[in-house]
Enzyme design. Structure first.
Site, PDB file in Angstrom:
ATOM      1  N   ASP A  51       0.600  -1.261  -0.031  1.00 58.03           N
ATOM      2  CA  ASP A  51      -0.113  -0.060   0.077  1.00 58.03           C
ATOM      3  C   ASP A  51       0.894   1.282   0.171  1.00 58.03           C
ATOM      4  O   ASP A  51       2.141   1.297   0.212  1.00 58.03           O
ATOM      5  CB  ASP A  51      -0.780   0.011   1.187  1.00 58.03           C
ATOM      6  CG  ASP A  51      -1.980  -0.973   1.048  1.00 58.03           C
ATOM      7  OD1 ASP A  51      -2.622  -1.308   0.082  1.00 58.03           O
ATOM      8  OD2 ASP A  51      -2.227  -1.669   1.956  1.00 58.03           O
ATOM      9  N   TYR A 109       7.251  -9.682   6.762  1.00 61.08           N
ATOM     10  CA  TYR A 109       7.140  -8.268   6.991  1.00 61.08           C
ATOM     11  C   TYR A 109       7.791  -7.772   8.383  1.00 61.08           C
ATOM     12  O   TYR A 109       7.907  -8.805   9.213  1.00 61.08           O
ATOM     13  CB  TYR A 109       5.719  -7.927   7.164  1.00 61.08           C
ATOM     14  CG  TYR A 109       4.876  -7.951   5.929  1.00 61.08           C
ATOM     15  CD1 TYR A 109       5.134  -6.650   5.152  1.00 61.08           C
ATOM     16  CD2 TYR A 109       4.244  -8.898   5.342  1.00 61.08           C
ATOM     17  CE1 TYR A 109       4.219  -6.707   3.840  1.00 61.08           C
ATOM     18  CE2 TYR A 109       3.713  -8.861   3.909  1.00 61.08           C
ATOM     19  CZ  TYR A 109       3.721  -7.726   3.298  1.00 61.08           C
ATOM     20  OH  TYR A 109       2.938  -7.654   2.307  1.00 61.08           O
TER      21      TYR A 109
END
Lengths: 243, 243
Positions: A51, A109
């Site tokens: 994003d 992540y």
């Protein structure tokens, strides 16, 4: 030939990975660079979207290109046409059925916090300031993420997926001086999942959410039991794993 | 009352610490903020200058201000008038003879490298890319800096100082994954001294300078025996110590 490429980017000035009209996106910049290099419109497939504002140390993408190019050196040629905030780290010839999205097995992540009462300018670009938290409680919470669960509650609405069940292989919260790094490896992540996990850790650490809410959220799928979706700037896609 | 303040800044968009005409400097921005806050021209004294592009985690400055202000909370008021890339972390009432420059006993700097063949955008802002270096050799070199030496060779011309003798209390090179952090604590540093130390470490690590050049440089004062002055963006003034 199918090429597998590893790419790193600073997400600050991008509207995320995916091409969206005229907006500056990572995919858009890479496709422009490939056009400058080859004179052809080459579509690339990312391992998934990141994003707006999210960074990558090791995002992966794949594409098809003419056989005449030497895959191992291709990344240097692509970099010559890319802006400074994107760098392709490697390229290699992949198997004919390789697809960066569908062949992906695991992703890692990192979400970065730092402990301080006041903002520290040299940390603000890639981490979120937190203060007065119970780190042991956060480390206990992290363990609850491990395993196979329904992560429905850990997802923002807005994207529809068939299944919300995912496996987290490893999840940790490590401290180095005043930096606190939440690292999580899973077979896939829902929309905003890591940022909601990080927000939940933070709220538990601040004593604003009981730790039991995490297991309750797995059982009920209730988004309201969890912390808010934290800022994108502190999130980095660290690695995409294919084996 | 004399106030001691600790300040952190991202040096990227500053022409260094010291006021220089109309240029954007850290000292200039802090003095402007103090003027906005008090309506008075207050001069501040830094522990020393940092050059264009050099960052700070814990730079210290001192100044004189009206007794009526509560020193402990002053930093919040100052921050309200500062740009985002400078943040005062604390303020306190100091002894009447305190001077951030002359009372300083030790300083700690960090120079950050990362190991990669290609630039990594999320690391480029605060670290220098290096590749194919012998880290053990660099760690051996670091030890040679410790102690009392004449650092004349480790200084760029351009600023005159009475003595070029300094004591290094501690010097280390630590690796965390692909990050390599050179940390050095001394009773004072000459102009560009840490950047030349870092450049020398790098050249030794690359096999381009013999390790003996370091001891020879102490003996001869010959700048040409050492590595080049490395980029300012990877240098951080970490701490200024007064006791």
């Amino acid at each position: 030939m199918i090429v597998k490429a590893v790419v790193s980017y600073d997400g600050t000035l991008f509207y995320g990975w995916q091409v969206q009209g005229e907006k500056r996106t990572v995919q858009g910049e890479i496709e422009k660079a490939l056009f400058s290099l080859t004179g052809k419109n080459i579509r690339i497939t990312g391992s998934g979207r990141t994003d707006t504002g999210v960074h990558a140390l090791g995002q992966v993408f794949s594409f098809e290109i003419d056989e005449k190019i030497e895959a191992k050196r291709l990344y240097k040629a692509i970099n010559a046409y890319l802006p400074e905030d994107i760098r392709v780290l490697s390229t290699e010839k992949a198997k004919d059925d390789f697809n960066a999205r569908f062949s992906c097995k695991k992703k890692t992540y990192e979400y970065r916090f730092y402990l301080s009462e006041t903002e520290i300018p040299v940390k603000e670009r890639y981490a979120l300031k937190i203060f007065d938290v119970d780190i042991e409680k956060m480390q206990e919470s992290v363990k609850l993420f491990n395993g196979y669960h329904d992560f429905k509650a850990f997802s923002s609405s807005g994207r529809t997926v068939k299944s919300t069940e995912r496996t987290i292989f490893d999840s940790s919260l490590k401290q180095f001086e005043n930096d606190l790094i939440f690292t999580v490896t899973g077979d896939g992540f829902l929309y905003n999942m890591v940022r909601i996990m990080a927000g939940t850790l933070l709220q538990v650490g601040m004593g604003k959410l009981p730790i039991e809410n995490i297991t309750n959220a797995f059982e009920t799928g209730n988004r309201n039991l969890l912390g808010k979706t934290l800022n994108a700037k502190a999130l980095v896609l660290k690695e995409v794993i294919y084996e």
